[in-house]
Scaffold this motif. Structure first.
Motif, mmCIF file in Angstrom:
data_model
loop_
_atom_site.group_PDB
_atom_site.id
_atom_site.type_symbol
_atom_site.label_atom_id
_atom_site.label_comp_id
_atom_site.label_asym_id
_atom_site.label_seq_id
_atom_site.Cartn_x
_atom_site.Cartn_y
_atom_site.Cartn_z
ATOM 1 N N UNK A 16 -31.967 -54.198 -16.458
ATOM 2 C CA UNK A 16 -31.839 -52.779 -16.792
ATOM 3 C C UNK A 16 -33.102 -52.319 -17.507
ATOM 4 N N UNK A 17 -33.701 -51.271 -17.004
ATOM 5 C CA UNK A 17 -34.919 -50.741 -17.607
ATOM 6 C C UNK A 17 -34.720 -49.296 -17.987
ATOM 7 N N UNK A 18 -35.758 -48.501 -17.965
ATOM 8 C CA UNK A 18 -35.652 -47.095 -18.388
ATOM 9 C C UNK A 18 -34.753 -46.277 -17.477
ATOM 10 N N UNK A 142 -33.590 -56.934 -19.917
ATOM 11 C CA UNK A 142 -33.436 -58.379 -20.076
ATOM 12 C C UNK A 142 -32.043 -58.868 -19.786
ATOM 13 N N UNK A 143 -31.078 -57.960 -19.592
ATOM 14 C CA UNK A 143 -29.708 -58.352 -19.248
ATOM 15 C C UNK A 143 -29.504 -58.062 -17.762
ATOM 16 N N UNK A 144 -29.342 -59.120 -16.965
ATOM 17 C CA UNK A 144 -29.215 -58.947 -15.516
ATOM 18 C C UNK A 144 -27.881 -58.334 -15.117
ATOM 19 N N UNK A 145 -26.810 -58.761 -15.777
ATOM 20 C CA UNK A 145 -25.461 -58.287 -15.477
ATOM 21 C C UNK A 145 -24.856 -57.784 -16.778
ATOM 22 N N UNK A 146 -24.206 -56.622 -16.732
ATOM 23 C CA UNK A 146 -23.606 -56.061 -17.938
ATOM 24 C C UNK A 146 -22.686 -57.044 -18.628
#
Length: 204
Positions: A16-18, A142-146
């Motif tokens: 997750x980014x901007x 930095x978190x691929x999956x919530x």
């Protein structure tokens, strides 16, 4: 002539980014004109039943540093333990309570805040009552999956002691990572992604 594509490799998953803030909280990202206000920012109105509370906290990395680009969503039952959902088949939930909220962490201090109500108890699939709780979903760079977790209430000792989910946690020293402490009408719930105080996360 058709070209073979078997040389192409799967691209890596994106964290997750901007775009999370741009797409989900455009007003917060200073993109106006999409929604009058960001979705999920308001959970209650003047007619909502139940005890008004504030839930606030931070998402902390393994060093204890608050993330300033996290996005937090919550789901919860209303004061009578009913969900504002089409799958709620018992009776209708409070129409003046959304049961869902969304908040970005503050860019200065990393704090998220929800103005909501204290939820009622809901049944576990086997009929036992669960302790009052709020479900959290966290995304950030930095978190691929919530990440899913729950917040329980520190002033609900009796119901916490018999909660079917809390009782399934094998390492009892980690149970406090799911308990929010109260001061006035404010419950503080910090979410630790790593480290000694790592919050219990659920595989949903």
């Amino acid at each position: 002539m058709v070209q073979s594509l078997n040389r192409l490799k799967e691209s890596p998953s994106q964290t997750a980014g901007p775009y999370v803030h741009i797409g989900l909280t455009p007003n917060f990202a200073e993109i106006t004109g999409v929604y009058p206000e960001d979705l999920g920012i308001r959970m209650v109105n003047d007619k909502t039943k139940g005890e008004r509370i504030v839930v606030k906290g931070r998402v902390l990395d393994g060093t204890g540093t608050p993330l300033k680009d996290a996005l937090v969503e919550i789901w919860q039952a209303d004061a009578d333990g009913l969900y504002n959902s089409p799958s709620e088949v018992r009776v209708s939930a409070d129409a003046n309570f959304t049961g869902w909220g969304r908040c970005p962490s503050g860019m200065d201090d990393g704090v998220f805040t929800f103005e909501t109500i204290k939820p009622g108890r809901v049944p576990y699939p086997d009929g036992r009552l669960q302790a009052p709780h709020i479900t959290f979903w966290v995304v950030a760079r930095g978190i691929n999956i919530g990440l899913h977790t729950r917040m329980y209430f520190g002033d609900e000792e009796a119901s916490n002691a018999e909660d079917p989910i809390l009782n399934r946690i094998e390492h009892r020293v980690r149970v406090p990572t799911l308990i929010a402490q109260r001061e006035g009408n404010v419950y503080t719930f910090d979410i630790h992604l790593q480290g000694e105080k790592e919050t219990v996360f659920f595989d949903i």
